[in-house]
Scaffold this motif. Sequence first.
Motif, short mmCIF file in Angstrom:
data_model
loop_
_atom_site.label_atom_id
_atom_site.label_comp_id
_atom_site.label_asym_id
_atom_site.label_seq_id
_atom_site.Cartn_x
_atom_site.Cartn_y
_atom_site.Cartn_z
N THR A 2 -21.61 10.27 -10.26
CA THR A 2 -23.57 10.90 -9.93
C THR A 2 -23.46 12.34 -10.01
O THR A 2 -22.39 13.05 -10.15
N ASP A 3 -24.53 12.95 -10.96
CA ASP A 3 -25.02 14.01 -10.95
C ASP A 3 -25.89 14.66 -10.46
O ASP A 3 -26.53 13.58 -9.43
N GLN A 53 -23.87 24.37 -1.60
CA GLN A 53 -25.54 23.52 -1.30
C GLN A 53 -24.97 22.91 -2.37
O GLN A 53 -26.03 21.67 -2.08
N THR A 54 -24.42 22.39 -3.42
CA THR A 54 -23.71 21.18 -4.40
C THR A 54 -23.46 19.90 -3.30
O THR A 54 -24.64 18.99 -2.83
N GLU A 55 -22.67 19.99 -2.40
CA GLU A 55 -22.00 19.99 -1.10
C GLU A 55 -23.62 18.91 -0.51
O GLU A 55 -23.64 17.56 0.04
N HIS A 56 -24.14 20.05 -0.10
CA HIS A 56 -26.06 19.55 0.74
C HIS A 56 -26.20 18.24 0.23
O HIS A 56 -26.90 17.51 0.92
N GLU A 57 -26.65 18.75 -1.38
CA GLU A 57 -27.62 17.92 -1.69
C GLU A 57 -26.67 16.62 -2.33
O GLU A 57 -27.43 16.02 -2.05
N LEU A 58 -25.81 16.67 -2.34
CA LEU A 58 -24.78 15.41 -2.58
C LEU A 58 -25.23 14.27 -0.68
O LEU A 58 -25.20 13.37 -1.50
N LEU A 59 -24.96 15.21 0.36
CA LEU A 59 -24.95 14.83 1.16
C LEU A 59 -26.15 14.31 1.21
O LEU A 59 -26.61 12.89 2.02
N LYS A 60 -27.53 15.15 1.52
CA LYS A 60 -28.62 14.29 1.73
C LYS A 60 -29.26 13.10 0.58
O LYS A 60 -29.37 12.17 1.02
N LEU A 61 -28.51 13.22 -0.82
CA LEU A 61 -28.55 11.86 -1.85
C LEU A 61 -28.02 10.43 -0.88
O LEU A 61 -28.14 9.38 -1.20
N ALA A 62 -26.66 10.68 -0.26
CA ALA A 62 -26.11 9.91 0.07
C ALA A 62 -27.05 9.32 1.37
O ALA A 62 -26.87 8.27 2.00
N VAL A 115 -28.11 1.72 2.63
CA VAL A 115 -27.05 1.29 2.46
C VAL A 115 -25.52 2.73 2.91
O VAL A 115 -25.80 3.48 2.65
N PRO A 116 -25.06 1.89 3.73
CA PRO A 116 -23.61 3.21 3.91
C PRO A 116 -23.14 4.07 2.66
O PRO A 116 -23.43 3.02 1.10
N ALA A 117 -23.03 5.17 2.63
CA ALA A 117 -22.90 6.05 2.00
C ALA A 117 -22.01 7.38 2.34
O ALA A 117 -22.39 8.47 3.42
N GLU A 118 -20.38 6.98 1.03
CA GLU A 118 -20.40 8.89 1.59
C GLU A 118 -19.75 9.50 0.05
O GLU A 118 -20.54 8.33 -1.14
N VAL A 119 -19.67 11.02 0.52
CA VAL A 119 -19.37 11.32 -1.20
C VAL A 119 -17.98 12.09 -1.56
O VAL A 119 -17.11 12.22 -0.36
N ASP A 120 -17.94 12.07 -2.25
CA ASP A 120 -16.13 12.51 -2.84
C ASP A 120 -16.69 13.17 -4.43
O ASP A 120 -17.18 12.72 -5.46
N VAL A 121 -16.39 15.05 -4.10
CA VAL A 121 -16.10 15.30 -4.77
C VAL A 121 -15.09 15.68 -5.38
O VAL A 121 -14.10 16.00 -4.95
#
Length: 273
Positions: free
Chosen positions: A9-10, A60-69, A74-80
Amino acid sequence: MTPSLVVLTDFLAVSNRALDYAAALAVPLGGHLVLLHVPHDGLLAPEEYGHRHSRSAERQTEHELLKLAAAQPVPAEVDVSEQFLPDAVQEAVRRHNPLLLVLGRPGSASTPAEMVTITVMDLLRHASYPLLVVPTLGWDTAPPHRLLLAVDGQPFRLCAHQDVVRQLLQATQGTLEVVHVTDDEHAVATPAAVLASVRHNHLVDHLPDSSLHHLYQPTVMGGVLQRAADLQADLLVVVARRHSLLGSLFHRSVTARLLQESPIPVLLLPAED
């Protein structure tokens, strides 16, 4: 456990298109998504987005990814990951044991098709998992219902973790057709041998003889894409052989050209031989 789909993801439209496609797959599969973000990769984080890698932008990046998830159906998690892309994917595979990996194929001149080919080769060499490559334009069907498997007619043995085709067909009530194209450069295989090579890998519970399309065309790639269009296939499945992945041959292979030119998503199944 529910099956997981790891999406590279980007914040660009191409990756979000791949994410939308992955989410559409995850719904009938009853699965969940893992949004894998690798900020130091040239494909997923082009130079013009370099400001996102500064320490001040990390939150800010993590916040945007969490919003995207959170916006997914369906359930979604973020892995940076701060690792290089192949290592990051290898670690994600170890942690999440996904059904498949999902990568968007950029359609802009700023990201040449060869870059996608190089990325795919590196990923499959480090993590022999099914890899779905989603083009930016040229298709509009998700989840897929008409799968077309392109084979070269030679025996093959798929790597482990290859139940994705069976699960997709069961979840979507889809169909699988097989195409074998011969040209002036490749050896001719009999229809019986082609079907035997596919049946040996148990991709589906039942593969009737009538599912095979055996034809001659001037080029294998042209024949596969033409038959995909004739059948209105919405997902192209291709076996990626190990000997191609380990050398420069992959860049000139039919698999690589299909990956670059296919107007519909391509699911690569790594083979041991």
